[in-house]
Enzyme design. Sequence first.
Site, mmCIF file in Angstrom:
data_model
loop_
_atom_site.group_PDB
_atom_site.id
_atom_site.type_symbol
_atom_site.label_atom_id
_atom_site.label_comp_id
_atom_site.label_asym_id
_atom_site.label_seq_id
_atom_site.Cartn_x
_atom_site.Cartn_y
_atom_site.Cartn_z
ATOM 1 N N THR A 1 0.833 -1.206 0.000
ATOM 2 C CA THR A 1 0.000 0.000 0.000
ATOM 3 C C THR A 1 0.867 1.255 0.000
ATOM 4 O O THR A 1 0.566 2.236 -0.702
ATOM 5 C CB THR A 1 -0.904 -0.005 1.260
ATOM 6 O OG1 THR A 1 -1.726 -1.161 1.207
ATOM 7 C CG2 THR A 1 -1.756 1.245 1.330
ATOM 8 N N HIS B 1 2.127 1.897 -3.381
ATOM 9 C CA HIS B 1 1.084 2.468 -4.236
ATOM 10 C C HIS B 1 0.960 3.974 -4.005
ATOM 11 O O HIS B 1 0.782 4.752 -4.940
ATOM 12 C CB HIS B 1 -0.257 1.789 -3.990
ATOM 13 C CG HIS B 1 -0.299 0.377 -4.465
ATOM 14 N ND1 HIS B 1 -1.137 -0.569 -3.945
ATOM 15 C CD2 HIS B 1 0.426 -0.262 -5.419
ATOM 16 C CE1 HIS B 1 -0.933 -1.727 -4.549
ATOM 17 N NE2 HIS B 1 0.009 -1.563 -5.443
#
Lengths: 369, 369, 369, 369
Positions: free
Chosen positions: A40, A43
Amino acid sequence: MRAVVKPRPAPGLELQRVPVPTIGPDDVLVKVKVTSICGTDRHIYEWDEWSQATIRPPQVIGHELAGHVVEVGRQVRSVGVGDFVSAETHLPCGECLQCRTGRMHVCQNMRILGVHTDGCFAEYVKLPAAVVWKNDPDLPPAVASVQEPLGNAVDTVLAEPVTGKSLLITGCGPAGLLGIAVARAAGAFPIIATDVNDYRLRLARSLGATTTLNPGREAVVEAVRALTGGDGVEVFAEFSGHPGALAQGLEAVTPGGRVSLLGLYRSPVEVDLNRLVIFKALTVYGITGRKMFETWYRVRSLLASGELDVTPALTHQFPLEAFAEAMELMSAGACGKIVLWVDGVPAELDDVERPVREEESRVPVTVHG
Amino acid sequence: MRAVVKPRPAPGLELQRVPVPTIGPDDVLVKVKVTSICGTDRHIYEWDEWSQATIRPPQVIGHELAGHVVEVGRQVRSVGVGDFVSAETHLPCGECLQCRTGRMHVCQNMRILGVHTDGCFAEYVKLPAAVVWKNDPDLPPAVASVQEPLGNAVDTVLAEPVTGKSLLITGCGPAGLLGIAVARAAGAFPIIATDVNDYRLRLARSLGATTTLNPGREAVVEAVRALTGGDGVEVFAEFSGHPGALAQGLEAVTPGGRVSLLGLYRSPVEVDLNRLVIFKALTVYGITGRKMFETWYRVRSLLASGELDVTPALTHQFPLEAFAEAMELMSAGACGKIVLWVDGVPAELDDVERPVREEESRVPVTVHG
Amino acid sequence: MRAVVKPRPAPGLELQRVPVPTIGPDDVLVKVKVTSICGTDRHIYEWDEWSQATIRPPQVIGHELAGHVVEVGRQVRSVGVGDFVSAETHLPCGECLQCRTGRMHVCQNMRILGVHTDGCFAEYVKLPAAVVWKNDPDLPPAVASVQEPLGNAVDTVLAEPVTGKSLLITGCGPAGLLGIAVARAAGAFPIIATDVNDYRLRLARSLGATTTLNPGREAVVEAVRALTGGDGVEVFAEFSGHPGALAQGLEAVTPGGRVSLLGLYRSPVEVDLNRLVIFKALTVYGITGRKMFETWYRVRSLLASGELDVTPALTHQFPLEAFAEAMELMSAGACGKIVLWVDGVPAELDDVERPVREEESRVPVTVHG
Amino acid sequence: MRAVVKPRPAPGLELQRVPVPTIGPDDVLVKVKVTSICGTDRHIYEWDEWSQATIRPPQVIGHELAGHVVEVGRQVRSVGVGDFVSAETHLPCGECLQCRTGRMHVCQNMRILGVHTDGCFAEYVKLPAAVVWKNDPDLPPAVASVQEPLGNAVDTVLAEPVTGKSLLITGCGPAGLLGIAVARAAGAFPIIATDVNDYRLRLARSLGATTTLNPGREAVVEAVRALTGGDGVEVFAEFSGHPGALAQGLEAVTPGGRVSLLGLYRSPVEVDLNRLVIFKALTVYGITGRKMFETWYRVRSLLASGELDVTPALTHQFPLEAFAEAMELMSAGACGKIVLWVDGVPAELDDVERPVREEESRVPVTVHG
């Protein structure tokens, strides 16, 4: 304090000085010792579509951590100053249907540390006391930090019992590697792991995979059948987020078997539901987050037992400032889990700080299709 | 052929020469290599109340075995001459409610090898092909023979998942020792074991118990609480058949926890159901036999993994002729599992043949109440 | 306000005037409309051993209720003034192992409304907002009040699925009667109920029992077998707290079947564990409280469906002031559930206020042993 | 004897005279009284791709039946001449992993009556005794015949408990209609059913759907949310085989909920796994066949209870000779389940023989999006 911040709606992150958070009556303030990087975070660094829709800069990111409590709100009784802690990073509302029926990991109003609130790539982080987890003071800080992703691996692999059962894990990134370690500690056998990256397959073997397969060179389904007397595996855990791996795994699982899905896909996936799910009478679990807090208790027990050793998955230990280098390593797939030390890497870990060199990753695979 | 026979309705057994069994169209004939002794066999030897009501002499006894198929009935396709096999020893009817609903281990018309039919303490035994289990040819024969009681241990310990959970096992006779080995392979922690016999507690530690307690000297409940942060254990597996151990275990299990009962009691047991079962919201499983054949597949996987090592539980390897000596050792509690070799103990096992001497069993216990 | 109080450590209760409770920031104040009587209340009235050890007079008792919120603490968002509510009466700590692992109904630090805190046999009651349950405004108040014991019945009967399964319920007091209604709504068949009180057996039939048996006159085990093709029942739910009923039920359940225990026993119970639990491979659930809040959601759905009609179990509707008469009726076993109306029984319920006369309860039983 | 035969590899079926089957030692011969039509039969009639790959003409088709045993093989003890029977139509091998681990409904060597062997659209059918199911002699023959598809509905709806839970069923063909009836008998609420065919929605309501929705006119997801307080349903059972219905159902199920898939899709289906399965932490069951024989016992109990009434789903009762008309009705979606009487429709069923007229099916729907 120093903190890794998404300063504006664009790719990249910056090390900045920001104020230490102030806490409310139900919060605690934690001095972060180590933090570790999740997909995450990458990202958000790369500023993908999901990040653009979700993150509101400027914001401190990061959510996996271990550190010490330095201040507690006045209503907090469950934890005290000086406690060595980690944290569940999903912050449930406590009032929706899911929260009231033992499923708060899928709270309808979930907020996530480092995504919806300021995170822990920083010297200090504010946490609601309700999600703080007290660690054994002797737990190595890097291991303490990865308890959070280890919890995902536990929920994925142990969604149903695996002891004495055959298992296929597709995808040997950090999450899959932790899954392999869990499967081994739980007594699964054989533990077959696939990845297109030979470096990761080598890591997979060091964590307990009994056979590794590179689908770029090997016929995975045939190999799995050969290793299971023709039956296929009882359990299939998908960590890769790759549609091809999903299809291979569904093919390789035995009728009446079980599937856990953790890996995320770039887009909707075409699945031959009739042949691969319905006629095979599979049970398929979507896995997200960690069961609060049952998963944490099981992680604690597994780590304390000595049967679960995740350290081979922690391939890199960097100072916090090296976050950008870490992100690039992750993008290249040239690492397992990367740990960031907020106040510098301890001297005794110096020799594990260096990435495995590429030539070392050319290892013989054990089954050929 | 040579066979150990209960010749008449009285205590004792005799080695006799009896005819080799003749088989029917659905049977196989097995040349027995090793057989192992179950508590049931000892009850028959001692001719207790249950035996008097159940056994119809003259009869060959014994039901745990490993050997080779030497003849198959004309309708048998699932197994062939030369196969190295063991056997499920519960012979279900196939037609009752339980047999038709996946619970054939509690068949209403169950017959048991060596109890209702001639058994395997003999050179040859006749078996219905449906209960024959093909072994890996490389599995050590003594281990192959104890798969049957190992299955009981698997069903007892793994009635619900134990991975990452705390566990108390009461009773470290052969069955309990196998249970400890299973719990360890499955990643339970801590694994606390109790017995009044220090020799057995030493065996318990060698099989994976992380703490052993002698209730003759130690406060079991307090010790269990101390080892589990005050909570008590999540799982309690009762192998002893002793009412005091049952009471201690029910006390020591955490509210909402799980209990498996395998040990058999001399008589009905008084239980404080309100306080120890109902208010604690426990789940209690009665365990009998092995789930056919799910348990066998899990045992196979566990043995193949190398994570489950039961050899420390196989304390004695005797020739078949020494059956009486073996029975006396069992009555004295001075052994783990005893293996009988029908054609003599192999030379390489000679040094494990000798019982552990009494003075060796005085070992320090690890927790004091 | 008016309240039913245990004034001193002795048998009996008194109607007194006491101050309206003041609430804290996380509490709500409820104007009670109806309350219903639990066996626990009767124990406090009679001042049994348990009460003497637990209750600290002076105290308002009672814990089953329906009413309207008249005031909320400043931190309360989940409920508002005017809401028609009932309440979970077990007040968990929120911080122990059980509370953090989805088992707060067996919280290690549980406090109970009307036992450890002032209860709801009163005009007003103070409740933590976390345990308040919002009712459908159209739910009849008496039904709303008995949702709490109905939850016990749901957890007892539905501990595992009963749809399309045979069921034995022993004990047709208020809890057992609610259990019968749940079993019927869930599609169990047959539903066999036992009690020594023919009046209660009549109620049992009106709530959905398909066969009733009086063990004082009938051979329960034989009758159950005859009704189940010789197999016995798949499910046995024990509501009576009578050791004889427990033994009959364990005998009557089919091997591999399931048992739920809710009824409480006067003292420890002798159980033939070998024959009735272990060899039968039963699963036995101790049941306490209600799963928070899963049980409440299921109760809501069942009541809304119209398939679950508990009104035949609500045999008496009294004004609060008639509490002593109600307690005596309960002691005599001459009632189902008794509902107390704090501000008087509504006129339209007048005709159900009268107890069923004794001669009406002499009804033919449907099976003879 | 008369039989409906697929005479050659081409569309269509023919009524022919063929020899009565001869049975082996483990078989029984059944005089068929009624048979009912499955979607599989229609596929064979239409000679679709699956049929072309699977069926080997000439062959008698059909697999749902009720009739009387007229002859038994010499080894058959479980059933006798004169018994009124139906049959499990999946014929497992008994020896594969699945057959030995309680999953014989996904036997790796499965053969299916009327697909791989001659079926029951005929005066007589040969059946292995092991799959014969003895019926209550009083069970109406048409109901007895549809026990087989009813078993699919039971396994689909009851894969996990539905009592006191909200449920969405997509697809109100014969299978979905039976699913609705099961859900109602099991105490699910609300029971929301969708279909694009208003005639079928009317049938759905008569079988127990509490709300019906036509996705051609109504916003299904919004309506489901409105009916469940915004949460979505706990259970979603997909009977339609339509990708749009699958997507709507996955959207409408609450996070942490459960999905059963029975409907078959024309081709692989694109699914947004991230958003609709993984992040929602759903459990998805592929359903095939019926669990042998647990499902049959539950069906028996449900039918005996009177709580499960499937007769509204049996919209047409035809003589065997009218098979072609029946197939056309099915293709047009203008029917529920069609029953064929081998020796003519009984006079008392004459009035239910006529199809519901089209104008009758224009009924108001109960929710608008």
